[in-house]
Write a protein that holds these residues in place. Structure first.
Motif, mmCIF file in Angstrom:
data_model
loop_
_atom_site.group_PDB
_atom_site.id
_atom_site.type_symbol
_atom_site.label_atom_id
_atom_site.label_comp_id
_atom_site.label_asym_id
_atom_site.label_seq_id
_atom_site.Cartn_x
_atom_site.Cartn_y
_atom_site.Cartn_z
ATOM 1 N N LEU A 10 3.894 4.668 3.767
ATOM 2 C CA LEU A 10 2.584 4.060 3.958
ATOM 3 C C LEU A 10 2.704 2.955 5.007
ATOM 4 O O LEU A 10 3.518 2.038 4.856
ATOM 5 N N VAL A 11 1.903 3.057 6.067
ATOM 6 C CA VAL A 11 2.028 2.129 7.190
ATOM 7 C C VAL A 11 0.693 1.453 7.480
ATOM 8 O O VAL A 11 -0.296 2.123 7.791
ATOM 9 N N ASP A 12 0.660 0.109 7.384
ATOM 10 C CA ASP A 12 -0.566 -0.644 7.677
ATOM 11 C C ASP A 12 -0.177 -2.110 7.872
ATOM 12 O O ASP A 12 0.756 -2.597 7.218
ATOM 13 N N ASP A 13 -0.883 -2.802 8.753
ATOM 14 C CA ASP A 13 -0.570 -4.216 8.970
ATOM 15 C C ASP A 13 -1.340 -5.122 8.018
ATOM 16 O O ASP A 13 -1.171 -6.337 8.041
ATOM 17 N N GLU A 14 -2.180 -4.530 7.162
ATOM 18 C CA GLU A 14 -2.896 -5.310 6.157
ATOM 19 C C GLU A 14 -2.146 -5.227 4.831
ATOM 20 O O GLU A 14 -2.036 -4.155 4.234
ATOM 21 N N GLN A 15 -1.671 -6.360 4.363
ATOM 22 C CA GLN A 15 -0.840 -6.387 3.167
ATOM 23 C C GLN A 15 -1.583 -5.886 1.942
ATOM 24 O O GLN A 15 -1.001 -5.211 1.085
ATOM 25 N N ASP A 16 -2.901 -6.183 1.856
ATOM 26 C CA ASP A 16 -3.653 -5.743 0.674
ATOM 27 C C ASP A 16 -3.768 -4.223 0.606
ATOM 28 O O ASP A 16 -3.762 -3.631 -0.481
ATOM 29 N N ILE A 17 -3.833 -3.576 1.788
ATOM 30 C CA ILE A 17 -3.867 -2.110 1.820
ATOM 31 C C ILE A 17 -2.542 -1.548 1.318
ATOM 32 O O ILE A 17 -2.507 -0.609 0.517
ATOM 33 N N LEU A 18 -1.448 -2.128 1.789
ATOM 34 C CA LEU A 18 -0.129 -1.676 1.346
ATOM 35 C C LEU A 18 0.018 -1.818 -0.159
ATOM 36 O O LEU A 18 0.547 -0.927 -0.831
ATOM 37 N N GLU A 19 -0.467 -2.934 -0.688
ATOM 38 C CA GLU A 19 -0.313 -3.190 -2.122
ATOM 39 C C GLU A 19 -1.206 -2.284 -2.969
ATOM 40 O O GLU A 19 -0.749 -1.676 -3.942
ATOM 41 N N ILE A 20 -2.484 -2.177 -2.588
ATOM 42 C CA ILE A 20 -3.435 -1.403 -3.399
ATOM 43 C C ILE A 20 -3.133 0.097 -3.327
ATOM 44 O O ILE A 20 -3.004 0.771 -4.347
ATOM 45 N N VAL A 21 -3.011 0.612 -2.098
ATOM 46 C CA VAL A 21 -2.747 2.048 -1.934
ATOM 47 C C VAL A 21 -1.358 2.389 -2.458
ATOM 48 O O VAL A 21 -1.163 3.396 -3.147
ATOM 49 N N GLY A 22 -0.380 1.524 -2.136
ATOM 50 C CA GLY A 22 0.984 1.754 -2.606
ATOM 51 C C GLY A 22 1.069 1.788 -4.119
ATOM 52 O O GLY A 22 1.758 2.640 -4.701
ATOM 53 N N TYR A 23 0.350 0.893 -4.767
ATOM 54 C CA TYR A 23 0.345 0.836 -6.232
ATOM 55 C C TYR A 23 -0.205 2.130 -6.825
ATOM 56 O O TYR A 23 0.374 2.709 -7.743
ATOM 57 N N ASN A 24 -1.344 2.583 -6.294
ATOM 58 C CA ASN A 24 -1.980 3.793 -6.825
ATOM 59 C C ASN A 24 -1.110 5.034 -6.626
ATOM 60 O O ASN A 24 -1.043 5.902 -7.502
ATOM 61 N N LEU A 25 -0.445 5.121 -5.492
ATOM 62 C CA LEU A 25 0.429 6.267 -5.243
ATOM 63 C C LEU A 25 1.681 6.207 -6.118
ATOM 64 O O LEU A 25 2.160 7.235 -6.604
ATOM 65 N N THR A 26 2.193 5.007 -6.325
ATOM 66 C CA THR A 26 3.366 4.833 -7.190
ATOM 67 C C THR A 26 3.019 5.208 -8.628
ATOM 68 O O THR A 26 3.825 5.841 -9.329
ATOM 69 N N GLN A 27 1.810 4.822 -9.062
ATOM 70 C CA GLN A 27 1.363 5.157 -10.412
ATOM 71 C C GLN A 27 1.251 6.665 -10.613
ATOM 72 O O GLN A 27 1.395 7.167 -11.728
ATOM 73 N N GLU A 28 1.024 7.395 -9.524
ATOM 74 C CA GLU A 28 0.950 8.856 -9.601
ATOM 75 C C GLU A 28 2.332 9.488 -9.707
ATOM 76 O O GLU A 28 2.466 10.678 -9.954
ATOM 77 N N GLY A 29 3.371 8.689 -9.453
ATOM 78 C CA GLY A 29 4.734 9.190 -9.589
ATOM 79 C C GLY A 29 5.463 9.435 -8.285
ATOM 80 O O GLY A 29 6.612 9.908 -8.285
ATOM 81 N N TYR A 30 4.822 9.124 -7.149
ATOM 82 C CA TYR A 30 5.456 9.357 -5.856
ATOM 83 C C TYR A 30 6.404 8.208 -5.488
ATOM 84 O O TYR A 30 6.242 7.076 -5.944
ATOM 85 N N GLN A 31 7.382 8.511 -4.653
ATOM 86 C CA GLN A 31 8.242 7.483 -4.078
ATOM 87 C C GLN A 31 7.529 6.917 -2.854
ATOM 88 O O GLN A 31 7.235 7.652 -1.920
ATOM 89 N N VAL A 32 7.246 5.633 -2.848
ATOM 90 C CA VAL A 32 6.476 5.037 -1.764
ATOM 91 C C VAL A 32 7.294 3.978 -1.021
ATOM 92 O O VAL A 32 7.844 3.060 -1.620
ATOM 93 N N THR A 33 7.360 4.139 0.293
ATOM 94 C CA THR A 33 7.986 3.165 1.171
ATOM 95 C C THR A 33 6.906 2.639 2.109
ATOM 96 O O THR A 33 6.012 3.391 2.511
ATOM 97 N N THR A 34 6.965 1.355 2.470
ATOM 98 C CA THR A 34 5.918 0.782 3.317
ATOM 99 C C THR A 34 6.487 0.214 4.613
ATOM 100 O O THR A 34 7.671 -0.112 4.713
ATOM 101 N N ALA A 35 5.599 0.110 5.596
ATOM 102 C CA ALA A 35 5.931 -0.501 6.887
ATOM 103 C C ALA A 35 4.668 -1.193 7.389
ATOM 104 O O ALA A 35 3.555 -0.769 7.078
ATOM 105 N N SER A 36 4.826 -2.278 8.164
ATOM 106 C CA SER A 36 3.667 -3.071 8.580
ATOM 107 C C SER A 36 3.329 -2.951 10.057
ATOM 108 O O SER A 36 2.397 -3.597 10.532
ATOM 109 N N ASN A 37 4.092 -2.150 10.797
ATOM 110 C CA ASN A 37 3.749 -1.906 12.203
ATOM 111 C C ASN A 37 4.361 -0.579 12.648
ATOM 112 O O ASN A 37 5.196 0.008 11.950
ATOM 113 N N GLY A 38 3.939 -0.114 13.811
ATOM 114 C CA GLY A 38 4.378 1.193 14.283
ATOM 115 C C GLY A 38 5.860 1.298 14.529
ATOM 116 O O GLY A 38 6.488 2.326 14.215
ATOM 117 N N ARG A 39 6.446 0.252 15.075
ATOM 118 C CA ARG A 39 7.877 0.294 15.371
ATOM 119 C C ARG A 39 8.701 0.414 14.094
ATOM 120 O O ARG A 39 9.664 1.190 14.015
#
Length: 227
Positions: A10-39
């Motif tokens: 999951l890649v986004d520079d908005e921390q709240d998006i990473l937290e909210i979307v990441g949380y929901n996907l993790t709750q579904e049972g997926y392995q979630v890794t995040t990044a805050s920029n394209g590089r």
């Protein structure tokens, strides 16, 4: 493939998006890794080899478009499913996203439950991929699913995943009249909301890249779309 084995970047520079979307996907049972920029996204994608990448467009250091182009150049990630999640919903922006190598384009804002449903629809392709033939032959055309390339009389054509899946579907049943709903279900998943224009854009791009003669060789399937 079980949910706990599926890796999502999951890649986004908005921390709240990473937290909210990441949380929901993790709750579904997926392995979630995040990044805050394209590089950072390119580096983590290369390291983690995710099955799905959800990425924003406007980000610092390297935007999403450039990041996706770089990710597609990594051999191990040539078949990874990629969708943009962005507030930019203009037609030209979506076309640019598909050109960069994305498989889908999801507009913000979106409710977490709906996003999870779209993710499930995208990930169904992993199961579909395992069930399909590795190589499909239609006349002199060879379509290699493992390498995502088309070979016709010594001419090799490499397509983005979405265009390849669309062409594979059409070529799998030469001469068949495909309804738009069937194409959306088979290629995009019936829970992914996209318009008929999306199909038209991909058909046009296929014609430009592959050429009219190739469509004629498989009995013109590219022209037979029922509205």
């Amino acid at each position: 493939m079980k949910k706990k084995e599926i890796k999502i970047l999951l890649v986004d520079d908005e921390q709240d998006i990473l937290e909210i979307v990441g949380y929901n996907l993790t709750q579904e049972g997926y392995q979630v890794t995040t990044a805050s920029n394209g590089r950072e996204a390119v580096a983590k994608a290369k390291k983690e080899l995710p099955h799905l990448i959800i990425i924003d467009v406007m980000m610092p250091e390297m935007d999403g478009m450039e990041a996706v182009e770089n990710i597609r150049k990594i051999p191990e990630l040539s078949n990874v499913i990629i969708t943009f999640l962005t507030a930019r919903s203009e037609d030209y922006s979506q076309v640019a996203g598909f050109d960069a190598g994305a498989d889908d384009y999801i507009a913000k804002p979106i409710k977490p439950k709906l996003l999870v449903s779209k993710v499930k629809a995208l990930l169904r392709r992993l199961k579909d991929d395992e069930a399909k033939e590795d190589v499909l032959r239609v006349g002199t055309i060879e379509i290699n699913r493992e390498e995502y390339k088309i070979v016709m009389e010594d001419r090799e054509i490499v397509l983005p995943r979405k265009e390849f899946e669309l062409f594979y579907l059409l070529a799998s049943k030469p001469g068949k009249v495909f309804k738009r709903e069937e194409i959306l279900d088979k290629v995009w998943g019936n829970e992914v909301v996209v318009g008929g224009r999306t199909i038209d854009v991909h058909i046009r791009k296929l014609r430009e890249k592959i050429g009219e003669e190739l469509f004629k060789t498989i009995k013109g399937v590219g022209y037979k779309l029922e509205v």
